[in-house]
Design a protein around this motif. Sequence first.
Motif, PDB file in Angstrom:
ATOM      1  N   THR A  22       0.820  -1.210   0.000  1.00 28.60           N
ATOM      2  CA  THR A  22       0.000   0.000   0.000  1.00 28.60           C
ATOM      3  C   THR A  22       0.852   1.257   0.000  1.00 28.60           C
ATOM      4  N   GLU A  23       1.969   1.249   0.726  1.00 20.10           N
ATOM      5  CA  GLU A  23       2.802   2.441   0.820  1.00 20.10           C
ATOM      6  C   GLU A  23       3.409   2.832  -0.522  1.00 20.10           C
ATOM      7  N   ALA A  24       3.534   1.874  -1.423  1.00 12.73           N
ATOM      8  CA  ALA A  24       4.193   2.137  -2.701  1.00 12.73           C
ATOM      9  C   ALA A  24       3.229   2.697  -3.748  1.00 12.73           C
ATOM     10  N   ARG A  25       1.964   2.863  -3.409  1.00 10.70           N
ATOM     11  CA  ARG A  25       0.980   3.307  -4.387  1.00 10.70           C
ATOM     12  C   ARG A  25       0.797   4.822  -4.353  1.00 10.70           C
ATOM     13  N   SER A  26       0.668   5.402  -5.520  1.00 13.36           N
ATOM     14  CA  SER A  26       0.341   6.822  -5.621  1.00 13.36           C
ATOM     15  C   SER A  26      -1.180   6.946  -5.770  1.00 13.36           C
ATOM     16  N   ARG A  27      -1.668   8.171  -5.705  1.00 11.79           N
ATOM     17  CA  ARG A  27      -3.110   8.387  -5.895  1.00 11.79           C
ATOM     18  C   ARG A  27      -3.550   7.947  -7.293  1.00 11.79           C
ATOM     19  N   PHE A  28      -2.743   8.254  -8.274  1.00 13.78           N
ATOM     20  CA  PHE A  28      -3.069   7.855  -9.643  1.00 13.78           C
ATOM     21  C   PHE A  28      -3.140   6.334  -9.759  1.00 13.78           C
ATOM     22  N   ASP A  29      -2.210   5.642  -9.111  1.00 11.80           N
ATOM     23  CA  ASP A  29      -2.183   4.190  -9.135  1.00 11.80           C
ATOM     24  C   ASP A  29      -3.444   3.618  -8.502  1.00 11.80           C
ATOM     25  N   GLU A  30      -3.869   4.197  -7.390  1.00  9.91           N
ATOM     26  CA  GLU A  30      -5.090   3.734  -6.734  1.00  9.91           C
ATOM     27  C   GLU A  30      -6.318   3.990  -7.599  1.00  9.91           C
ATOM     28  N   LYS A  31      -6.363   5.150  -8.265  1.00 11.36           N
ATOM     29  CA  LYS A  31      -7.493   5.463  -9.139  1.00 11.36           C
ATOM     30  C   LYS A  31      -7.545   4.505 -10.323  1.00 11.36           C
ATOM     31  N   MET A  32      -6.382   4.180 -10.881  1.00  7.92           N
ATOM     32  CA  MET A  32      -6.348   3.227 -12.000  1.00  7.92           C
ATOM     33  C   MET A  32      -6.835   1.855 -11.572  1.00  7.92           C
ATOM     34  N   THR A  33      -6.470   1.432 -10.353  1.00  5.68           N
ATOM     35  CA  THR A  33      -6.938   0.143  -9.844  1.00  5.68           C
ATOM     36  C   THR A  33      -8.458   0.143  -9.730  1.00  5.68           C
ATOM     37  N   VAL A  35     -10.597   1.956 -11.468  1.00  5.58           N
ATOM     38  CA  VAL A  35     -11.158   1.940 -12.817  1.00  5.58           C
ATOM     39  C   VAL A  35     -11.090   0.533 -13.420  1.00  5.58           C
ATOM     40  N   ILE A  36      -9.977  -0.155 -13.222  1.00  2.00           N
ATOM     41  CA  ILE A  36      -9.827  -1.513 -13.756  1.00  2.00           C
ATOM     42  C   ILE A  36     -10.807  -2.469 -13.086  1.00  2.00           C
ATOM     43  N   VAL A  37     -10.985  -2.340 -11.767  1.00  2.00           N
ATOM     44  CA  VAL A  37     -11.926  -3.208 -11.055  1.00  2.00           C
ATOM     45  C   VAL A  37     -13.355  -2.937 -11.519  1.00  2.00           C
ATOM     46  N   LEU A  38     -13.707  -1.674 -11.734  1.00  4.01           N
ATOM     47  CA  LEU A  38     -15.036  -1.355 -12.249  1.00  4.01           C
ATOM     48  C   LEU A  38     -15.248  -1.935 -13.647  1.00  4.01           C
ATOM     49  N   ALA A  39     -14.242  -1.832 -14.490  1.00  4.77           N
ATOM     50  CA  ALA A  39     -14.349  -2.403 -15.839  1.00  4.77           C
ATOM     51  C   ALA A  39     -14.520  -3.913 -15.766  1.00  4.77           C
ATOM     52  N   LEU A  40     -13.803  -4.560 -14.855  1.00  2.00           N
ATOM     53  CA  LEU A  40     -13.947  -6.008 -14.683  1.00  2.00           C
ATOM     54  C   LEU A  40     -15.357  -6.348 -14.231  1.00  2.00           C
ATOM     55  N   GLY A  41     -15.886  -5.572 -13.288  1.00  2.00           N
ATOM     56  CA  GLY A  41     -17.250  -5.811 -12.819  1.00  2.00           C
ATOM     57  C   GLY A  41     -18.282  -5.654 -13.916  1.00  2.00           C
ATOM     58  N   ILE A  42     -18.106  -4.643 -14.745  1.00  2.00           N
ATOM     59  CA  ILE A  42     -19.042  -4.425 -15.849  1.00  2.00           C
ATOM     60  C   ILE A  42     -18.978  -5.562 -16.854  1.00  2.00           C
ATOM     61  N   MET A  43     -17.777  -6.102 -17.071  1.00  2.00           N
ATOM     62  CA  MET A  43     -17.638  -7.209 -18.025  1.00  2.00           C
ATOM     63  C   MET A  43     -18.206  -8.512 -17.477  1.00  2.00           C
ATOM     64  N   LEU A  44     -18.104  -8.732 -16.156  1.00  2.00           N
ATOM     65  CA  LEU A  44     -18.588  -9.977 -15.568  1.00  2.00           C
ATOM     66  C   LEU A  44     -20.086  -9.977 -15.313  1.00  2.00           C
ATOM     67  N   ALA A  45     -20.681  -8.813 -15.112  1.00  2.00           N
ATOM     68  CA  ALA A  45     -22.080  -8.723 -14.698  1.00  2.00           C
ATOM     69  C   ALA A  45     -23.053  -9.486 -15.603  1.00  2.00           C
ATOM     70  N   PRO A  46     -23.002  -9.351 -16.924  1.00  2.00           N
ATOM     71  CA  PRO A  46     -23.999 -10.031 -17.750  1.00  2.00           C
ATOM     72  C   PRO A  46     -23.692 -11.515 -18.026  1.00  2.00           C
ATOM     73  N   THR A  47     -22.584 -12.026 -17.569  1.00  2.00           N
ATOM     74  CA  THR A  47     -22.231 -13.409 -17.861  1.00  2.00           C
ATOM     75  C   THR A  47     -22.818 -14.352 -16.815  1.00  2.00           C
ATOM     76  N   GLU A  48     -22.759 -15.640 -17.094  1.00  3.86           N
ATOM     77  CA  GLU A  48     -23.237 -16.643 -16.143  1.00  3.86           C
ATOM     78  C   GLU A  48     -22.400 -16.625 -14.870  1.00  3.86           C
ATOM     79  N   VAL A  49     -21.107 -16.403 -15.019  1.00 10.02           N
ATOM     80  CA  VAL A  49     -20.232 -16.333 -13.850  1.00 10.02           C
ATOM     81  C   VAL A  49     -20.628 -15.148 -12.985  1.00 10.02           C
TER      82      VAL A  49
END
Length: 69
Positions: A22-33, A35-49
């Motif tokens: 955690t100490e090695a992360r910048s604010r930008f790095d946390e924001k990118m994480t 965004v990536i997690v939200l994109a993953l959630g959007i991609m998984l939502a309509p699937t059977e999984v």
Amino acid sequence: MLTINVAVLLAVIVVLRLRRRTEARSRFDEKMTVVIVLALGIMLAPTEVGQGIVSFLGQLVSGASQAGQ
């Protein structure tokens, strides 16, 4: 030809990003994480999984709320 499922690729990226200290992360790095997690959630939502995960989490929450009564 090799095909890569984008959801699997995003899941791997999320795991690799979250393993960093955690100490090695910048604010930008946390924001990118986020965004990536939200994109993953959007991609998984309509699937059977995704529907299976939602069903499992719903049962887990309902069981926890009934146990608290």
